[in-house]
Design a protein around this motif. Sequence first.
Motif, PDB file in Angstrom:
ATOM      1  N   ASN A 103       0.816  -1.216   0.000  1.00  0.00           N
ATOM      2  CA  ASN A 103       0.000   0.000   0.000  1.00  0.00           C
ATOM      3  C   ASN A 103       0.849   1.265   0.000  1.00  0.00           C
ATOM      4  O   ASN A 103       0.343   2.345  -0.265  1.00  0.00           O
ATOM      5  N   VAL A 104       2.147   1.102   0.306  1.00  0.00           N
ATOM      6  CA  VAL A 104       3.031   2.253   0.480  1.00  0.00           C
ATOM      7  C   VAL A 104       3.948   2.463  -0.719  1.00  0.00           C
ATOM      8  O   VAL A 104       4.269   3.596  -1.064  1.00  0.00           O
ATOM      9  N   THR A 105       4.365   1.371  -1.356  1.00  0.00           N
ATOM     10  CA  THR A 105       5.326   1.488  -2.448  1.00  0.00           C
ATOM     11  C   THR A 105       5.039   0.459  -3.535  1.00  0.00           C
ATOM     12  O   THR A 105       4.399  -0.565  -3.290  1.00  0.00           O
ATOM     13  N   GLN A 106       5.542   0.743  -4.694  1.00  0.00           N
ATOM     14  CA  GLN A 106       5.473  -0.193  -5.820  1.00  0.00           C
ATOM     15  C   GLN A 106       6.851  -0.800  -6.099  1.00  0.00           C
ATOM     16  O   GLN A 106       7.001  -1.587  -7.020  1.00  0.00           O
ATOM     17  N   ASN A 107       7.838  -0.428  -5.276  1.00  0.00           N
ATOM     18  CA  ASN A 107       9.196  -0.923  -5.448  1.00  0.00           C
ATOM     19  C   ASN A 107       9.213  -2.431  -5.233  1.00  0.00           C
ATOM     20  O   ASN A 107       8.942  -2.925  -4.139  1.00  0.00           O
TER      21      ASN A 107
END
Length: 157
Positions: A103-107
Amino acid sequence: MKFSDDAYDVDKNRILAIFFGLICAISSAMATISDVGAAYVFIGILMGNLLALKIDGIHHIITLIVFILICLICGIPQLSVVVLLVSILAALTDEVGHELISNVTQNEFVILFFEYRFVMKIVVFLLALCGVFSFWTFILFILFEISYLMAGWLYKN
């Protein structure tokens, strides 16, 4: 515990979930009372999951009670509060990261890092490297983690 979680979450089979939870509780408690490294790992994971509110079913509650009873009756090795807090924080970070990171990053790297809960692996490695406990604890922890992944794969198949 993976078999227990999948039996409960996927198949809604409380009896099987409790059975596998009891096996987990007994084996984890026996390791905890027998080895200081295992005590840091298993108490850290237990407390991390408890603080992350991951103890969310009857199978978890029964597993928790049996684990605590065995540890109270048999006793655990003397532990450093600092090392125990580091272990708990590592496990908590893994659990929270595992649930929230997508939910915080797509990394992709960061997502995989938390998907496979690498914080605790790194912490256990560093503690073994610093001589807090045997390097065998790290090796056995990695085997424990591989077994957890294999249990998930086996349960699906």
